[in-house]
Design an enzyme around this catalytic site. Structure first.
Site, PDB file in Angstrom:
ATOM      1  N   HIS A   1       0.724  -1.267  -0.046  1.00 44.63           N
ATOM      2  CA  HIS A   1      -0.240  -0.153   0.172  1.00 44.63           C
ATOM      3  C   HIS A   1       0.900   1.382  -0.020  1.00 44.63           C
ATOM      4  CE1 HIS A   1      -3.327  -2.663   1.997  1.00 44.63           C
ATOM      5  NE2 HIS A   1      -3.446  -2.541   0.512  1.00 44.63           N
TER       6      HIS A   1
ATOM      7  N   HIS B   1       2.667  -3.230   6.956  1.00 42.48           N
ATOM      8  CA  HIS B   1       1.808  -2.105   6.718  1.00 42.48           C
ATOM      9  C   HIS B   1       1.848  -1.009   7.553  1.00 42.48           C
ATOM     10  CE1 HIS B   1      -0.758  -4.559   3.783  1.00 42.48           C
ATOM     11  NE2 HIS B   1       0.217  -5.267   3.951  1.00 42.48           N
TER      12      HIS B   1
ATOM     13  N   GLU C   1       1.229  -4.254  11.533  1.00 45.56           N
ATOM     14  CA  GLU C   1       0.825  -2.934  11.224  1.00 45.56           C
ATOM     15  C   GLU C   1       1.451  -2.049  11.964  1.00 45.56           C
ATOM     16  OE1 GLU C   1      -1.473  -2.146   9.119  1.00 45.56           O
ATOM     17  OE2 GLU C   1      -2.836  -3.952   8.683  1.00 45.56           O
TER      18      GLU C   1
ATOM     19  N   GLU D   1       1.403   3.914   2.759  1.00 43.77           N
ATOM     20  CA  GLU D   1       1.754   3.272   4.093  1.00 43.77           C
ATOM     21  C   GLU D   1       3.491   3.485   4.278  1.00 43.77           C
ATOM     22  OE1 GLU D   1      -1.869   0.320   4.644  1.00 43.77           O
ATOM     23  OE2 GLU D   1      -0.039  -0.659   4.334  1.00 43.77           O
TER      24      GLU D   1
HETATM   25 ZN   LIG Z   1      -1.914  -1.819   4.482  1.00 43.06          ZN
END
Ligand SMILES: [Zn+2]
Length: 1113
Positions: free
Chosen positions: A767, A864, A949, A770
């Protein structure tokens, strides 16, 4: 309960009720009513509910019918009866239906008509009517019988007499407006205008604020009426926005008037006319012809992905509204899907091509004993499978010139080449004029060739050459010249080029100013009320570049973002120091606006500039919870402070008055947007500054980092291979790195150990928005290549395969979520398309290959960033936890599951300050079935398959509690993850010595499940303190205020006017949701020394949950 009812006994009540209905004389009726009233006045609501259960409502209604039908109703009975009915009916959800059944609906209305001059009776009727109207059909029935007009007549301008009656009439009217039918009728009769005038009258005459409840009730009526479009139109046409705005300003001074200000603000936000974004189309300015798709495709009707925004939510990004609905539905409970490995998505013969990505298996190390530097020069003969080999092959000359896509524009101003104004940027001279145009033109030339006359940049570099470890401006420039962007970027953003260091201090989370959202909303409303103050001048427009030149010599700020990862679409000056900023959609898309990165210049120092990013899409944001954007000042950098710092004040994120572009056939109807607003006070005038959502990390930065890394490491110790996984859609190479320890010698033993080390696969940045993931990855790469003893052990223990940027095209072109195909690549893993998602196709192919040669990774982790939570945490996969959480009846005892997936998060909880185990989740969701984590777990059989994350914001636990996260902390997380991997080597003595005490290791080795898994959908944050919902069909006050009605009814006994204070007390104290975030700055020494000890709370909490889980099993 039984005890409480002991007086008459449970059956006593029934006796009482039946006596009431049969009572023939008024005296006994009155007596029973008094007994009942006393009974219900004491104790809790439970008594009333008990009475309702025993048929109390019906009995009272029948008594009402009996009493009311007589020729001259006896008011001595009627008033207490109506009071009692209102009180009981208020808690009886079916009171409307019961009244309809008993034929008692119109009775109080008729009584009201007859008793307009009898204040007591009239008020009692109104209370009952209000209770009736809680049922929509009853409200409509009353409306059709003229109730609106009767009640409305009783609402008078400011008066000191009979205010209870007025209040009762307004409340009853508001209740009637629960029915849309009544609302329409009221609007058509001009009630909006009348109510506005009444409100203004009460506002200006109630100087001592004695009648707040009346004023609030009037607003309540307006709130109902403005749920209808025609109601909103009427309010706007009748000058309602001005009236509400002015009166609300007067309310702000007094805390006691908060409820009025809140209610009026809600109405104003609702009635602010929706405006389309000032764009011709909400599709991205950029489109990219996809292989196999006609070129015109991108701008056609919305694709399925457009319609499914809700389901397209991120690993982390589910909208709040969906939480309750989806949470459990989304868990995968199909045992076959959880346990069975699907057939490969491609023929096995295809996998041979990936053998080249395992150079460690094929390298013959002929040079090992003789030539320590041979690694780099011997790739042609060293490998059985030849590849581009180490070092980016696109460095070979000749290719550079044709890098740019045909449509590329030359931003450079040839005349600017010799501009010498920046020479003063060196020490000594007068304050230099930093003109971004000089940078822009100079970058271009310095990027192309070094042999021309020394450019401004080169002169700057000579004078200011900073020492930023791991960063080389020249290498960056050369790398960036080879990076292919859709727009053909030829300009570098200064921070990426120059480099940056973490500031020498840690920044606490921003304190939210009380009422900041409201003050921002008021400023927005003033645009409507004072249009003459609005400049409305476009100062940047990606589609009409000429607009920038006009801004050049004006008082406006200058905006720019045509550089890697930049994504500004339009900037509009609203007022002298306020700008609306519109972000470009992801390529080939019409949404995903979140990431931003742009340059501003031409500022004045010391003045707060307000920036509004007006096309954000998520329902809430960490910007409401202490997060600040990041700012980089070129002036500061040249003065020796090259830092991205958290900056901005008055930050908040709220729903705005913009909506989907109204052009036919474009996008979704009715999508609303959110504004992220922040104010920046620049330190220097005429500086060039950069603002971003998070610390940028470009593709060129990655390429530069890989080169610098390779240069810095000891080739005798580190086996480092930089290869290309594949080319992206735009033709950028997607790097894949192999890192392990060099074998000690060419002996069979050493080569055998070398080739049989277990494999760890790490990926990041699928992504593009990010960027935090890239900083964590940078930490991982640097640590693994370092001479730290743990790094040496790690290299000796594992072969690391790293794909540091799965979506280079997205990163380059400044998209938030997608690749050039307009798709979220982390939803393609199940069946990736070779042409549209090449990086995912080949990453998965590589995993298949590893699988096929028996070298399935021990650990897979995809990095992420999480936009709605604090801290860093892992998502993993567990069948058992998923079944438990879903409440499945499957007997999990019989299921065998390796609990090893918990070891890594548990150890990270101990050694990584930013990591929080309590945020981890191990659930397998249907909506995540095509993410890397789930596919690698299910299809490749990797037990330890994770999404990591990292917060954009900061931490609310541990050593960094209360602090915003910086690149340093993110990089540290990257190195800690690696250190944690060593724990998986159970017997590593070195590990216990170097990383954690042996006692902690013991704890890790038991496989107890000591924590309940969290749902991915759970938000850490409460709904925002100031969040105001204003969907047109929502009436948040429906059914509220139960105690208020009681107060009214009970107040009837002593005939006193209501006491405004009574209501003041009932306004719930709004607790600041930020108050808990106490800020503190740990000293640097503390930060560097300690690792654990901050998690004791978590583990004790875990134990409780553990016992719960044990019971379930
Ligand atoms: Zn992500």
């Amino acid at each position: 309960m039984q005890v409480a009812m002991a007086g008459p006994g449970p059956s006593g009540l029934e006796v009482l009720l039946s006596t009431l209905q049969d009572a023939s004389d008024s005296e006994s009726t009155l007596n029973i009513l008094n007994v009942l009233d006393e009974l219900l006045s004491a104790g809790t609501d439970r008594r009333i509910h008990y009475m309702i259960k025993k048929g109390g409502s019906e009995a009272l209604l029948r008594t009402l019918v009996n009493t009311g039908c007589s020729l001259s109703p006896n008011s001595t009975i009627l008033v207490p009866l109506l009071h009692l009915l209102a009180k009981v009916g208020h808690r009886d959800k079916k009171i409307g239906h019961k009244a309809e059944k008993a034929g008692a609906v119109l009775l109080p209305l008729d009584l009201l008509r007859q008793s307009l001059s009898d204040v007591k009776t009239a008020a009692a009727c109104l209370w009952l009517l209000r209770v009736y109207a809680s049922c929509v059909s009853t409200a409509a029935l009353l409306g059709k019988n003229g109730a609106l007009d009767v009640q409305f007549k009783l609402i008078t301008p400011h008066t000191k007499k009979h205010t209870r009656l007025v209040k009762a009439a307004i409340d009853a009217l508001a209740a009637l407006l629960n029915s849309k039918w009544n609302c329409r009728r009221a609007v058509s009769r001009g009630y909006v205008n009348s109510l506005l005038n009444l409100y203004e009258d009460w506002h200006s005459n109630d100087a001592e604020n004695k009648h707040i409840p009346i004023r609030r009730a009037l607003l309540h009526c307006l709130r109902h009426l403005t749920n209808l479009p025609e109601g909103r139109r009427a309010l706007e046409q009748d000058g309602g926005m001005e009236i509400l705005f002015q009166t609300t300003q007067a309310c702000l001074a007094s805390r006691g008037l908060e409820s009025l200000a809140k209610s009026a603000t809600q109405i104003m936000r609702k009635c602010y006319p929706k405006q389309p974004l000032p764009l011709l189309s909400d599709r991205s300015t950029y489109s990219f012809p996809l292989p196999g798709c006609p070129a015109s495709k991108p701008d056609s009707a919305p694709t399925s992905e457009d319609n499914n925004l809700e389901e397209e939510s991120d690993e982390e990004d589910t909208e709040i509204d969906d939480l309750d609905r989806e949470e459990d539905d989304d868990l995968e409970t199909d045992l076959t899907k959880l346990r069975t490995r699907p057939e490969p998505d491609r023929p096995l013969e295809e996998l041979g091509q990936y053998a080249r990505l395992c150079p460690e298996l094929h390298y013959d190390f002929q040079d090992l004993d003789s030539d320590p530097d041979g690694e780099e020069s011997s790739d042609e003969d060293g490998f059985l499978y030849s590849d581009a080999g180490p070092g980016p092959r696109f460095f070979s000359g000749g290719r550079r010139e044709d890098q740019r896509s045909p449509g590329s524009e030359n931003q450079g101003d040839p005349g600017g080449e010799g501009n010498s104004s920046c020479q003063a940027g060196s020490s000594g001279g007068p304050e230099p004029q930093l003109n971004p145009r000089d940078f822009h033109s100079q970058y271009l030339s310095s990027g192309r060739a070094g042999h021309e006359i020394p450019s401004m940049i080169e002169r700057l570099l000579e004078k200011h050459r900073g020492c930023i470890p791991g960063h080389d401006p020249q290498v960056y420039t050369t790398t960036a010249a080879n990076t292919k962007s859709i727009a053909g970027y030829s300009v570098l953003a200064f921070p990426d080029f120059w480099g940056h260091l973490p500031p020498p201090y840690r920044q606490p989370m921003a304190q939210r100013r009380q009422g900041v959202q409201r003050s921002k909303v008021f400023e927005d409303i003033q645009r409507l009320l004072s249009p003459a103050d609005v400049v409305d001048k476009v100062v940047f427009d990606l589609e009409a570049p000429s607009s920038q030149d006009t801004a050049e010599d004006s008082d406006s700020l200058r905006f720019y973002s045509k550089f890697e990862s930049g994504n500004l679409r339009k900037a509009i000056q609203v007022r002298s120091y306020e700008y609306d900023v519109i972000l470009n959609s992801d390529v080939n898309c019409s949404h995903y606006h979140h990431w931003f990165y742009f340059e501003v210049s031409g500022m004045k120092a010391g003045v707060p500039y307000r920036f509004n990013i007006i096309n954000c899409e998520k329902a809430n944001s960490q910007f409401n919870y202490g997060m600040q954007p990041v700012l980089y000042s070129v002036r500061e950098a040249l003065e020796g402070n090259p830092h991205w710092v958290r900056a901005g004040s008055d930050i908040c994120y709220y729903k705005n008055h913009f909506s989907q572009s109204s052009l036919p056939g474009r996008g979704q109807k009715g999508r609303t947007y959110y504004t992220l607003t922040f104010s920046v006070t620049f330190q220097h005038s005429e500086d060039v500054c950069y603002l971003a959502y998070h610390y940028p990390y470009t593709y060129s930065a990655l390429q530069m980092q890989l080169q610098c890394l390779q240069r810095s490491l000891d080739p005798l110790k580190v086996f480092f291979q930089h290869q290309t996984l594949c080319e992206t859609l735009a033709g950028n190479p997607c790097p894949i790195i192999t890192i392990t320890a060099q074998p000690l010698s060419r002996s069979w033993n050493h080569l055998h150990q070398f080739r049989n080390r277990p494999c760890v696969l790490l990926t990041a940045r699928v992504h593009p928005g990010e960027s935090n993931a890239s900083w964590v990855m940078k930490g991982t790469l640097e640590f693994l290549c370092s001479s730290h003893p743990v790094a040496e052990s790690l290299r000796d223990a594992y072969i690391f395969k790293i794909i540091p940027m799965l979506n280079p095209d997205g990163v380059i072109n400044g998209t938030h979520r997608c690749s050039l195909s307009g798709e979220d690549l982390n939803r393609q893993w199940m069946k990736p398309d070779l042409k549209l998602s090449p990086t995912i196709y080949h990453a998965k192919g590589f995993l298949y290959y590893l699988n096929s040669i028996g070298r399935t990774p021990l650990v897979f982790c995809d990095y992420h960033g999480h936009s709605r939570k604090k801290n860093v945490f892992l998502y993993g996969c567990s069948i058992k936890e998923t079944l438990w959480q879903s409440g499945s009846t499957v007997n999990t005892m019989a299921l065998k599951e390796d609990p090893g997936y918990r070891t890594l998060p548990k150890i990270l909880d101990k050694i990584a300050p930013a990591f929080a185990f309590q945020s981890c989740s191990f659930l397998v969701e249907k909506s995540r079935a095509s993410t890397a984590r789930v596919v690698v777990w299910r299809e490749m059989g990797v037990v330890r398959s994770y999404t990591m994350e990292s917060t954009y914001c900061g931490c609310d636990q541990g050593l960094y509690k209360g602090l915003q996260i910086g690149t340093q902390e993110l990089e540290e997380m990257g190195s800690k993850l690696c250190q944690g991997l060593l724990a998986l080597k159970r017997n590593s003595l070195l590990y216990s010595k170097l990383i954690i005490p042996a006692s902690a290791l013991g704890e890790l080795s038991d496989n107890r499940l000591d924590h309940k898994s969290n749902s991915v959908f759970e938000d850490d944050e409460p709904p925002c303190e100031e969040e105001i919902e204003y969907h047109s069909d929502v009436c948040s006050e429906h059914g509220a205020d139960s105690s208020e009605l009681d107060a009214e009814v009970n107040g009837g006994g002593n005939d006193s006017e209501e006491d405004p204070l009574q209501y003041g007390l009932k306004t719930p104290d709004r607790k600041s949701c930020l108050s808990a975030q106490l800020l503190r700055k740990p000293s640097v020494e503390v930060v560097t020394v300690t690792l654990s000890s901050h998690k004791s709370f978590n583990s004790s909490k875990s134990h409780c949950l553990n016992s719960d889980l044990a019971h379930i099993e």
